[in-house]
Design an enzyme around this catalytic site. Structure first.
Site, PDB file in Angstrom:
ATOM      1  N   HIS A   1      43.037 -21.656  41.643  1.00  0.00           N
ATOM      2  CA  HIS A   1      43.466 -20.861  42.792  1.00  0.00           C
ATOM      3  C   HIS A   1      43.606 -19.392  42.399  1.00  0.00           C
ATOM      4  O   HIS A   1      43.737 -19.063  41.219  1.00  0.00           O
ATOM      5  CB  HIS A   1      44.859 -21.289  43.258  1.00  0.00           C
ATOM      6  CG  HIS A   1      44.997 -22.695  43.728  1.00  0.00           C
ATOM      7  ND1 HIS A   1      45.013 -23.033  45.053  1.00  0.00           N
ATOM      8  CD2 HIS A   1      45.171 -23.854  43.035  1.00  0.00           C
ATOM      9  CE1 HIS A   1      45.199 -24.348  45.182  1.00  0.00           C
ATOM     10  NE2 HIS A   1      45.297 -24.866  43.967  1.00  0.00           N
TER      11      HIS A   1
ATOM     12  N   GLU B   1      47.082 -21.545  39.309  1.00  0.00           N
ATOM     13  CA  GLU B   1      46.935 -20.277  40.028  1.00  0.00           C
ATOM     14  C   GLU B   1      46.614 -19.164  39.040  1.00  0.00           C
ATOM     15  O   GLU B   1      47.210 -19.075  37.959  1.00  0.00           O
ATOM     16  CB  GLU B   1      48.249 -19.910  40.732  1.00  0.00           C
ATOM     17  CG  GLU B   1      48.744 -20.910  41.760  1.00  0.00           C
ATOM     18  CD  GLU B   1      48.133 -20.714  43.135  1.00  0.00           C
ATOM     19  OE1 GLU B   1      47.309 -19.782  43.305  1.00  0.00           O
ATOM     20  OE2 GLU B   1      48.477 -21.503  44.033  1.00  0.00           O
TER      21      GLU B   1
ATOM     22  N   HIS C   1      39.901 -23.758  45.024  1.00  0.00           N
ATOM     23  CA  HIS C   1      40.570 -24.154  46.261  1.00  0.00           C
ATOM     24  C   HIS C   1      39.592 -24.076  47.438  1.00  0.00           C
ATOM     25  O   HIS C   1      39.586 -24.929  48.324  1.00  0.00           O
ATOM     26  CB  HIS C   1      41.778 -23.242  46.493  1.00  0.00           C
ATOM     27  CG  HIS C   1      42.795 -23.805  47.446  1.00  0.00           C
ATOM     28  ND1 HIS C   1      43.891 -23.096  47.857  1.00  0.00           N
ATOM     29  CD2 HIS C   1      42.877 -25.016  48.059  1.00  0.00           C
ATOM     30  CE1 HIS C   1      44.600 -23.853  48.692  1.00  0.00           C
ATOM     31  NE2 HIS C   1      44.005 -25.013  48.831  1.00  0.00           N
TER      32      HIS C   1
ATOM     33  N   ASP D   1      40.236 -18.751  48.115  1.00  0.00           N
ATOM     34  CA  ASP D   1      40.545 -18.465  46.711  1.00  0.00           C
ATOM     35  C   ASP D   1      39.905 -19.496  45.770  1.00  0.00           C
ATOM     36  O   ASP D   1      39.661 -20.623  46.193  1.00  0.00           O
ATOM     37  CB  ASP D   1      42.073 -18.417  46.501  1.00  0.00           C
ATOM     38  CG  ASP D   1      42.773 -19.719  46.828  1.00  0.00           C
ATOM     39  OD1 ASP D   1      42.687 -20.170  47.981  1.00  0.00           O
ATOM     40  OD2 ASP D   1      43.385 -20.309  45.913  1.00  0.00           O
TER      41      ASP D   1
END
Ligand SMILES: [Zn+2]
Length: 203
Positions: free
Chosen positions: A47, A129, A168, A178
């Protein structure tokens, strides 16, 4: 607040018993639950996130993932008011890793999603992330830390595979963008392939 050095340049160790990474900052989130019985992580989801969008380095990602984001502090926060989300880990711009959820547990990062015909990707995935935006090049330190983290996860969880890594945007097309066109997939795949043929003790 506890601080630790970034583990850039070498693989952090994952304790498979606890699902925690050694030597990284832990900011444990209440936004998680158990995976379905017997389910192992099989997919890695990459992400991109920044809060507010396009601003790096603030405390807001930690605050969002721990359920303590002050919704009135920025107009964008109002737009996501009430969002209860998390990821297993975040890699900041300088490569520091922050862990929010044990890898053995189910973090809330994918939302409505599907991968190879299977819905509800949170059940069987690990969400990582990168602090960034879809259009801003991610940093060298982030690629290094990501590759190291993935290598550690592949070792700790044999159910994972270097062939099962998605963005994602790949598992929620039309809804999520993303990590965006800024993310260099060939670079990540090349780094992982090079690491796979190198002896583990070779550093
Ligand atoms: Zn995402």
């Amino acid at each position: 607040m506890m601080t630790t050095r970034a583990s850039e340049g070498r693989s952090p160790a994952v304790d498979a018993a606890t699902g925690l990474l050694a030597g990284v900052r832990q900011v444990l989130s209440p936004h998680f639950d158990e995976r379905p019985a017997g389910m192992q992580p099989e997919l890695l989801v990459v992400h991109g996130i920044s809060l507010p969008p396009g601003e790096f380095g603030g405390p807001w990602i930690d605050r969002l993932f721990t359920g303590t984001l002050p919704w009135d502090a920025h107009p964008y926060f109002k737009e996501i008011e009430g969002l209860r989300a998390s990821a297993h880990a975040l890699i900041r711009r300088a490569g520091q890793i922050v862990q929010y959820v044990p890898f053995s547990a189910r973090a809330w990062h994918a939302g409505k999603s599907a991968w190879r015909g299977r819905n509800a990707c949170n059940d069987f995935s690990i969400g990582i992330e990168l602090e960034g935006t879809d259009e801003t090049p991610y940093t060298d330190a982030q690629y290094a830390a990501l590759a190291g983290l993935i290598a550690a996860l592949l070792e700790a969880y044999p159910s994972l595979s270097a062939a099962a890594i998605a963005g994602h945007s790949d598992i929620a097309p039309g809804r999520k963008t993303d990590p965006g066109p800024a993310f260099d997939w060939p670079r990540l795949r090349g780094t992982l392939a090079a690491a796979a043929v190198r002896p583990k003790s070779g550093g």
